[in-house]
Design a protein around this motif. Sequence first.
Motif, mmCIF file in Angstrom:
data_model
loop_
_atom_site.group_PDB
_atom_site.id
_atom_site.type_symbol
_atom_site.label_atom_id
_atom_site.label_comp_id
_atom_site.label_asym_id
_atom_site.label_seq_id
_atom_site.Cartn_x
_atom_site.Cartn_y
_atom_site.Cartn_z
ATOM 1 N N ASP A 71 10.316 11.103 11.849
ATOM 2 C CA ASP A 71 9.966 11.991 10.731
ATOM 3 C C ASP A 71 8.586 11.648 10.172
ATOM 4 N N ALA A 72 8.229 10.373 10.197
ATOM 5 C CA ALA A 72 6.949 9.933 9.638
ATOM 6 C C ALA A 72 5.797 10.125 10.623
ATOM 7 N N GLY A 73 6.113 10.627 11.818
ATOM 8 C CA GLY A 73 5.054 10.860 12.800
ATOM 9 C C GLY A 73 4.568 9.587 13.475
ATOM 10 N N LEU A 74 5.426 8.576 13.527
ATOM 11 C CA LEU A 74 5.005 7.302 14.111
ATOM 12 C C LEU A 74 5.549 7.079 15.520
ATOM 13 N N VAL A 75 6.549 7.863 15.913
ATOM 14 C CA VAL A 75 7.050 7.795 17.291
ATOM 15 C C VAL A 75 7.403 9.203 17.767
ATOM 16 N N THR A 76 7.400 9.368 19.075
ATOM 17 C CA THR A 76 7.838 10.633 19.670
ATOM 18 C C THR A 76 9.202 10.412 20.328
ATOM 19 N N ARG A 77 9.931 11.513 20.511
ATOM 20 C CA ARG A 77 11.262 11.414 21.092
ATOM 21 C C ARG A 77 11.348 12.281 22.344
ATOM 22 N N ARG A 78 12.020 11.772 23.377
ATOM 23 C CA ARG A 78 12.257 12.564 24.576
ATOM 24 C C ARG A 78 13.709 12.389 24.981
ATOM 25 N N ALA A 88 16.531 4.088 11.847
ATOM 26 C CA ALA A 88 15.138 3.640 11.849
ATOM 27 C C ALA A 88 14.285 4.531 12.739
ATOM 28 N N LEU A 89 14.791 4.822 13.939
ATOM 29 C CA LEU A 89 14.027 5.662 14.862
ATOM 30 C C LEU A 89 13.852 7.064 14.307
ATOM 31 N N SER A 90 14.890 7.545 13.645
ATOM 32 C CA SER A 90 14.822 8.869 13.042
ATOM 33 C C SER A 90 13.751 8.912 11.950
ATOM 34 N N ASP A 91 13.729 7.873 11.099
ATOM 35 C CA ASP A 91 12.725 7.795 10.036
ATOM 36 C C ASP A 91 11.318 7.719 10.632
ATOM 37 N N LEU A 92 11.174 6.898 11.663
ATOM 38 C CA LEU A 92 9.861 6.743 12.300
ATOM 39 C C LEU A 92 9.398 8.065 12.881
ATOM 40 N N LEU A 136 0.823 -1.208 0.000
ATOM 41 C CA LEU A 136 0.000 0.000 0.000
ATOM 42 C C LEU A 136 0.863 1.266 0.000
ATOM 43 N N GLY A 137 2.124 1.138 0.379
ATOM 44 C CA GLY A 137 2.990 2.309 0.484
ATOM 45 C C GLY A 137 3.636 2.712 -0.829
ATOM 46 N N ASN A 138 2.892 2.591 -1.908
ATOM 47 C CA ASN A 138 3.392 2.976 -3.235
ATOM 48 C C ASN A 138 2.317 3.826 -3.895
ATOM 49 N N ASP A 139 2.737 4.874 -4.537
ATOM 50 C CA ASP A 139 1.817 5.868 -5.076
ATOM 51 C C ASP A 139 0.720 5.238 -5.948
ATOM 52 N N THR A 140 1.130 4.465 -6.932
ATOM 53 C CA THR A 140 0.173 3.863 -7.866
ATOM 54 C C THR A 140 -0.825 2.955 -7.147
ATOM 55 N N ARG A 141 -0.309 2.075 -6.322
ATOM 56 C CA ARG A 141 -1.192 1.117 -5.653
ATOM 57 C C ARG A 141 -2.092 1.815 -4.642
ATOM 58 N N ALA A 143 1.509 12.120 3.171
ATOM 59 C CA ALA A 143 1.750 11.748 4.564
ATOM 60 C C ALA A 143 1.424 10.274 4.777
ATOM 61 N N ASP A 144 0.338 9.820 4.154
ATOM 62 C CA ASP A 144 -0.046 8.409 4.279
ATOM 63 C C ASP A 144 1.024 7.507 3.691
ATOM 64 N N LEU A 145 1.486 7.859 2.493
ATOM 65 C CA LEU A 145 2.495 7.037 1.827
ATOM 66 C C LEU A 145 3.768 6.960 2.660
ATOM 67 N N THR A 146 4.156 8.090 3.228
ATOM 68 C CA THR A 146 5.350 8.091 4.082
ATOM 69 C C THR A 146 5.165 7.160 5.265
ATOM 70 N N ALA A 147 4.006 7.238 5.900
ATOM 71 C CA ALA A 147 3.743 6.384 7.062
ATOM 72 C C ALA A 147 3.786 4.908 6.666
ATOM 73 N N LEU A 148 3.131 4.572 5.563
ATOM 74 C CA LEU A 148 3.062 3.174 5.135
ATOM 75 C C LEU A 148 4.434 2.637 4.754
ATOM 76 N N ARG A 149 5.169 3.432 3.958
ATOM 77 C CA ARG A 149 6.491 2.989 3.524
ATOM 78 C C ARG A 149 7.424 2.840 4.725
ATOM 79 N N THR A 150 7.317 3.773 5.660
ATOM 80 C CA THR A 150 8.213 3.739 6.810
ATOM 81 C C THR A 150 7.927 2.517 7.679
ATOM 82 N N LEU A 151 6.656 2.234 7.891
ATOM 83 C CA LEU A 151 6.298 1.095 8.735
ATOM 84 C C LEU A 151 6.479 -0.229 7.996
#
Lengths: 132, 132
Positions: free
Chosen positions: B96-103, B90-94, A52-57, B44-52
């Motif tokens: 950036d994608a809004g999937l984790v917070t950092r303290r 990985a944590l940095s990417d997560l 799902l994380g691909n633009d086209t799909r 934003a959705d694509l980033t979240a999906l690709r990152t996860l």
Amino acid sequence: MCPQTERLERLITEESGECCATDVAERLDSLRSYRPETPAGPDADLTALRTLGNDTRYTIVRLLTAAGRELCVCEINPVVDVSDSAISHALSDLHDAGLVTRRKDGTWRYYETTDRAAAILTALDETRRTDR
Amino acid sequence: MCPQTERLERLITEESGECCATDVAERLDSLRSYRPETPAGPDADLTALRTLGNDTRYTIVRLLTAAGRELCVCEINPVVDVSDSAISHALSDLHDAGLVTRRKDGTWRYYETTDRAAAILTALDETRRTDR
DNA sequence: TGACTATTTGAACAGTCTTTCATATAGTGT
DNA sequence: ACACTATATGAAAGACTGTTCAAATAGTCA
């Protein structure tokens, strides 16, 4: 002892004032217990997310979801800006990932989203713009 | 007229017995209306999906979710089988994608899942093994 | 059977990711 | 200031992905 558990030992010492080897072992066991034994679930999840994380799909699934009905491939082609072949590949991948169903009617092929795809899109829609 | 809309014209003819140019145009408009005007949400959705959708990052988020509390990087390192550097990336990417917070606390860094990550995992958990 | 259609499949190239190593940053204690 | 820690960052190499073109499949109708 490896440097990683040394670091963990220092963290536990800071947390609780003291730390023996058993404390480290217990913490490690506790953390490791969160990892799944069998990778079947995670593998299916990863496939769904990557697919799902691909633009086209993603665009195709959004289209199917918004339409609220099954769509023929020839209804998808003129709306999504890649070759017919790319769309066919995309639909095939989505089907393999369990995100769409396929129905044949003569030479036409109809695709529709599954509950799984809908659930993921809903989760995304309900949490967009939330930075917490 | 391009071959793609010719195919659509034939489909509509099969569906309703007849099909004029207006019917094709209307169907196209209807289909195109499902596509978003601005790509901000989808991006934003694509980033979240690709990152996860990567083994290391998915595993980390599962770990954080299962723990039910923020974890220090040094608690993640010994459990996930890649280099410290890979986990940091990985944590940095997560993040950036809004999937984790950092303290930050001294030299320790604590990470915790966001509602967005939790919502996606819940959607996956609730629809696994459903082939419909 | 043969012509024609809608869709799928395979190979190949370009581009993107993921990891690692080496190095940099920033915080703590002496 | 210095030594030492925990974590982050950058570059680079290999693996992986996504698209297209060309060709194949399968269904329909004469």
